[in-house]
Design a protein around this motif. Structure first.
Motif, PDB file in Angstrom:
ATOM      1  N   VAL A 116      65.458  16.556  42.436  1.00 47.89           N
ATOM      2  CA  VAL A 116      65.137  15.289  42.717  1.00 47.89           C
ATOM      3  C   VAL A 116      65.555  15.079  44.296  1.00 47.89           C
ATOM      4  O   VAL A 116      66.877  15.269  44.532  1.00 47.89           O
ATOM      5  CB  VAL A 116      65.640  14.281  41.793  1.00 47.89           C
ATOM      6  N   PHE A 126      64.031  19.701  37.081  1.00 47.82           N
ATOM      7  CA  PHE A 126      63.758  18.632  38.105  1.00 47.82           C
ATOM      8  C   PHE A 126      64.779  18.813  39.634  1.00 47.82           C
ATOM      9  O   PHE A 126      65.919  18.924  39.261  1.00 47.82           O
ATOM     10  CB  PHE A 126      63.849  17.424  37.749  1.00 47.82           C
ATOM     11  N   PHE A 156      55.252  14.817  43.487  1.00 47.56           N
ATOM     12  CA  PHE A 156      55.746  16.040  42.896  1.00 47.56           C
ATOM     13  C   PHE A 156      55.348  17.402  43.518  1.00 47.56           C
ATOM     14  O   PHE A 156      54.160  17.371  43.605  1.00 47.56           O
ATOM     15  CB  PHE A 156      55.503  15.895  41.260  1.00 47.56           C
ATOM     16  N   VAL A 212      60.825  16.522  42.518  1.00 43.25           N
ATOM     17  CA  VAL A 212      60.596  15.041  42.292  1.00 43.25           C
ATOM     18  C   VAL A 212      60.915  14.416  43.797  1.00 43.25           C
ATOM     19  O   VAL A 212      62.168  14.528  44.136  1.00 43.25           O
ATOM     20  CB  VAL A 212      61.372  14.380  41.415  1.00 43.25           C
TER      21      VAL A 212
END
Ligand SMILES: [Cu+2]
Ligand SMILES: [Cu+2]
Lengths: 285, 219
Positions: free
Chosen positions: A186, A184, A161, A152
């Motif tokens: 990030v 994820f 993404f 992300v």
């Protein structure tokens, strides 16, 4: 104080307790069974589910305490109202060691029990509960080695993404498969943002130069809201999107379509990496 | 303190407050850029803009800025644009600034415009090399985002005082987008181009008349 008045005091206590018990017996099941299923953030993922369970438990615990206070308050208003209109001294109040001890022990026990329960769910049963755990997560869910990585990327002011296991292509839209553990990763290209996927129960800071990992396992398909949860400048409010949880076959088809849709940009992408330091930041700084 | 002295003090305080409010209102009225209307009417109108590396005059001579051409053909230092509703707006942007680069190549893809294609110096383009971008023209609520190609760093005859003329080094970006119902939409350059400000995002990036403006869609 007359004998008649002192004989009445214990009866007030019993009445208050009775009213409180009846109200609690009505309210607690309503809170747990009627309101509970609607408490945020829902049940789309196991992580969101455990957050909701925590909300249900805290609300259920809060109800008897709040009702005791309210019952006492209203009862006092009604029964102990000064009807004469004159200002009269009330009976003197003395501390009650027993009641004080009970109060301290009871509230202490509730807080400690919640701390133990909260730590257990955060670390053992729900593995970080969808929160960003930094670059080396402590609470790894089972099978995390095979989790689907989805990067992300936050930037002023949009989310993008990347899917490293699908050739590292980048997309403006986010989709994940259901019943699959997703990791994820990030990060941010400029300043601190925060990736908040509401229905997924995921919230993870997006910090430049940091690979912040959050796990999630979606129970069913559907849409979820994406927001930036860290005030990040002029168009912070514009960092809102809708993500999708798809069935595995639909997800595979989506990957294909998304690759095509975003094809023109891919040749300019930086090679996939945990973090990025784009040059224009240094130029403008 | 005597009563007269106290009254004088209070009166002075009120006067100072009133002066500040008056100054605020006056500066709002005088510093809000004038509205520049597009040329033409429903169903098609055209907007002509330019970007300059430095305005060259007061109040911020060294700030990067947009300018807009009014229907009389005169360049106005403004970013408040008026266009007709339910129309195709043909935009021409003369880019006199050099490249800043994009943090993410995704901003190099024009969006929300006809055929997803812009023309740069007459050539159709579906994506701009992120290193060549100077600014973007973005109306987030209309889904419009167009990257603008910068002038080469070593180009001769670069413009330093607005309004720049076509005799000076520039690139020409053309595209068109559709307006729907009337409304007021904020538009913005999304490239951190405010040199000298933290992360390139202060000053001109957040000031109407520079890298930030309004699109007034009128019925
Ligand atoms: Cu943000
Ligand atoms: Cu700009």
């Amino acid at each position: 104080m007359t004998t008649a008045a002192s004989a009445q005091i214990p009866r007030h206590g019993i009445r208050i307790v009775l009213i409180w018990l009846v109200l609690t017996a009505i309210a607690a099941p309503l809170i747990v069974f009627v309101l509970g299923p609607h408490l945020p953030p829902g049940n789309m993922t196991s992580e969101a589910g455990s957050q909701r369970d925590a909300n249900v438990l805290l609300t259920a615990l809060l109800v008897p305490i709040a009702l005791l206070v309210v019952t006492f308050f209203v009862y006092s208003f009604v029964v102990f109202r000064n009807r004469t209109g004159g200002i009269v001294d009330g009976p003197p109040l003395f501390g009650d060691a027993g009641v004080q001890l009970l109060w301290i022990v009871l509230t202490g026990a509730i807080v400690l029990a919640l701390a133990v329960w909260g730590s257990y769910t955060l670390i053992v049963s729900s593995h970080g509960a969808g929160g960003g755990q930094g670059p080396s997560p402590v609470d790894q869910p089972k099978g995390h080695e095979h989790a689907l990585p989805v990067q992300v990327i936050a930037q002023q002011w949009e989310w993008t993404f990347r899917y490293p296991t699908y050739g590292g292509f980048e997309s403006r839209d986010l989709a994940i498969p259901d019943n699959t553990l997703v990791a994820f990763h990030v990060t941010s290209l400029d300043i601190t943002h925060s990736f908040w996927a509401y229905e997924l129960g995921v919230k993870a800071d997006a910090v430049p130069g940091v690979d912040d990992i959050a796990y999630v396992n979606a129970r069913h398909t559907g849409f979820f809201q994406i927001r930036c949860a860290e005030l990040c400048g002029l168009w912070h409010a514009h960092m809102a999107k809708k993500g999708r949880v798809l069935s595995l076959p639909a997800f595979q088809a989506w990957i294909k379509a998304a690759k095509q849709k975003n094809a023109v940009v891919q040749k300019y992408l930086a090679p996939y990496s945990d973090v990025y330091f784009p040059a224009p930041l240094r130029r403008a700084g | 303190m005597s009563t007269a002295a106290r009254l004088a003090l209070v009166a002075a305080g009120i006067a100072a407050g009133a002066a500040l409010i008056a100054y605020y209102i006056a500066s709002y009225l005088t510093q809000t850029p004038p509205v520049v209307a597009a040329t033409g009417n429903m169903p098609s109108a055209s907007l002509t803009l330019q970007t300059v590396a430095s305005l060259g005059f007061k109040p911020h001579p060294d700030w990067v800025s947009y300018l807009a051409k009014n229907p009389a053909g005169k360049w106005v230092h403004s970013t408040v644009l008026r266009v007709p509703a339910h129309s195709t707006i043909n935009v021409t942007i003369y880019q006199f600034d050099t490249a800043t680069g994009l943090r993410n190549p995704f901003w190099g893809e024009p969006r929300g415009i006809a055929n997803a294609t812009m023309t740069v110096d007459g050539k159709p383009l579906k994506v701009l090399d992120p290193d060549l971008a100077s600014h973007t023209f973005a109306i987030p609520d209309l889904g419009v985002s167009v990257p603008l190609k910068g002038v080469a760093d070593d180009a001769k005859n670069q413009c330093s005082v607005a309004p720049c003329t076509l005799a000076e080094a520039h690139t020409t970006v053309k595209f068109s987008f559709k307006t729907d119902k009337p409304g007021k939409f904020r538009w913005q350059c999304f490239v951190p181009c405010a040199a000298g400000f933290p992360l390139g995002f202060g000053g001109p990036m957040q000031s109407l008349g520079y890298m930030d403006g309004y699109l007034e869609v009128v019925g």
